[in-house]
Design an enzyme around this catalytic site. Structure first.
Site, short mmCIF file in Angstrom:
data_model
loop_
_atom_site.label_atom_id
_atom_site.label_comp_id
_atom_site.label_asym_id
_atom_site.label_seq_id
_atom_site.Cartn_x
_atom_site.Cartn_y
_atom_site.Cartn_z
N SER A 10 0.83 -1.21 0.00
CA SER A 10 0.00 0.00 0.00
C SER A 10 0.86 1.26 0.00
CB SER A 10 -0.92 0.01 1.22
OG SER A 10 -1.78 -1.10 1.19
N1 SAH Z 1 -1.09 -4.84 3.91
C1 SAH Z 1 -0.30 -4.78 2.70
C2 SAH Z 1 -1.14 -4.55 1.48
C3 SAH Z 1 -1.43 -5.82 0.81
S1 SAH Z 1 -2.42 -5.69 -0.63
C4 SAH Z 1 0.81 -3.76 2.88
O1 SAH Z 1 1.40 -3.76 3.91
O2 SAH Z 1 1.11 -2.99 1.99
C5 SAH Z 1 -3.88 -6.49 -0.08
C6 SAH Z 1 -3.77 -7.95 0.26
O3 SAH Z 1 -5.07 -8.40 0.62
C7 SAH Z 1 -3.32 -8.86 -0.88
O4 SAH Z 1 -2.15 -9.51 -0.51
C8 SAH Z 1 -4.48 -9.82 -1.04
O5 SAH Z 1 -4.09 -11.13 -1.37
C9 SAH Z 1 -5.13 -9.76 0.32
N2 SAH Z 1 -6.52 -10.21 0.38
C10 SAH Z 1 -7.54 -9.99 -0.48
N3 SAH Z 1 -8.67 -10.59 -0.04
C11 SAH Z 1 -8.34 -11.20 1.14
C12 SAH Z 1 -9.06 -12.00 2.07
N4 SAH Z 1 -10.35 -12.33 1.91
N5 SAH Z 1 -8.41 -12.44 3.16
C13 SAH Z 1 -7.10 -12.17 3.38
N6 SAH Z 1 -6.36 -11.44 2.52
C14 SAH Z 1 -6.98 -10.95 1.42
#
Ligand code: SAH
Length: 287
Positions: free
Chosen positions: A137
């Site tokens: 993010s």
């Molecule tokens: N928190 C991260 C951002 C990750 S992007 C950071 O530190 O930058 C969002 C993430 O959400 C992705 O890895 C995706 O696989 C996950 N995601 C999407 N739907 C999800 C769900 N139902 N349960 C867990 N993770 C999920």
């Protein structure tokens, strides 16, 4: 579990026993950090003690939380401190005011969460690819969401949906007493483990699973933060907030808005629509 056996970051089973109760719940004396201690600790991260010599009980009693190993912090500071400072200044310029959150962003070496080919871009205020069509993010939105969830209060248990590479979980570990983070893509769950392991952060628990279901065995949470956008916020997550707890989530498809949901009473939630945002989609199930 002996100290020798401790593998960072800890898995959920390291904190939840067979009765489904967390060790932390069982302890009466767990101290809560104040924003002041969070600020002091986050800004002085080179002084943060390693957890290596501490028993799990000591770790759960610790007022503040991120016992990153000194060598990791010191080596990560070299050459990146100035650009990270500039990144935090941009985040502040865009409107994030909470000094505890800004200090936490200043403390976490974001370049350690990014593929080496992209590490020169680690401190620009942008999301970046982490593989599997997912992104780390944007620092501004990480800061903004945590600021809203924290509301300058004390955060005990926090749940993150979407661990990705583990960056936001690391930032959260400096502002909350306990951080639980769920990822649905196995390879990213493993990536986050690998990224976080050298930092030896003792108050993060990673879980591979469908975050739309929450984490009933650890609930209720003081704060829940979604890093992926659904068309609506899953009911299970609303039910896993404490009364008075705050959930922050991107909601929508192509056009997404950041929403704050506060649990007012057992059957009552208050919804505020805040600002536009852009996140990867929330998906059901695991892969
Ligand atoms: N928190 C991260 C951002 C990750 S992007 C950071 O530190 O930058 C969002 C993430 O959400 C992705 O890895 C995706 O696989 C996950 N995601 C999407 N739907 C999800 C769900 N139902 N349960 C867990 N993770 C999920």
């Amino acid at each position: 579990m002996t100290i020798k056996d401790r593998r960072f970051p800890l898995s959920l089973s390291a904190v939840v026993d067979k009765s489904g109760k967390s060790h932390i719940e069982k302890k009466h004396s767990a101290r809560i950090a104040t924003p002041q201690t969070a600020m002091q600790n986050a800004t002085k991260n080179t002084l943060i003690k390693t957890a290596r010599q501490e028993s799990p009980e000591q770790i759960f009693d610790r007022p503040m939380h991120s016992p990153m190993s000194k060598s990791v912090v010191v080596s990560s500071l070299q050459g990146s401190e100035g650009s990270r400072r500039a990144m935090v200044a941009r985040v502040a310029q865009k409107g994030v005011k909470d000094r505890v959150v800004l200090a936490a962003l200043d403390s976490i070496p974001r370049h350690l969460f990014i593929q080496s080919g992209l590490s020169s871009q680690a401190y620009i205020d942008a999301s970046l690819p982490i593989g599997y069509h997912q992104t780390i993010s944007q620092p501004y939105i990480v800061g903004r969401m945590i600021e809203i969830m924290r509301n300058e209060g004390v955060l005990g248990k926090v749940l993150e949906i979407g661990t990705g590479c583990g960056y936001q979980a690391a930032v959260l570990s400096l502002v909350a007493k306990e951080v639980y983070s769920i990822e649905r893509i196995k390879a990213l769950h493993e990536l986050a483990k690998n990224n976080l392991r050298p930092m030896r952060i003792a108050n993060i628990r990673l879980h591979y699973g469908d975050g739309m279901l929450g984490l009933l065995q650890v609930a209720p949470f003081d704060g829940i933060i979604l890093a992926a956008a659904g068309l609506e916020v899953p009911q299970a997550l609303l039910e896993q907030l404490v009364i008075g707890g705050r959930l922050i989530a991107p909601v929508g498809g192509k056009n997404q808005m950041l929403q704050l949901i506060e649990r007012v009473s057992k059957n009552e939630w208050k919804n505020s629509v805040l600002e536009q945002c852009h996140f990867v989609p929330l998906h059901q199930g695991v892969i």
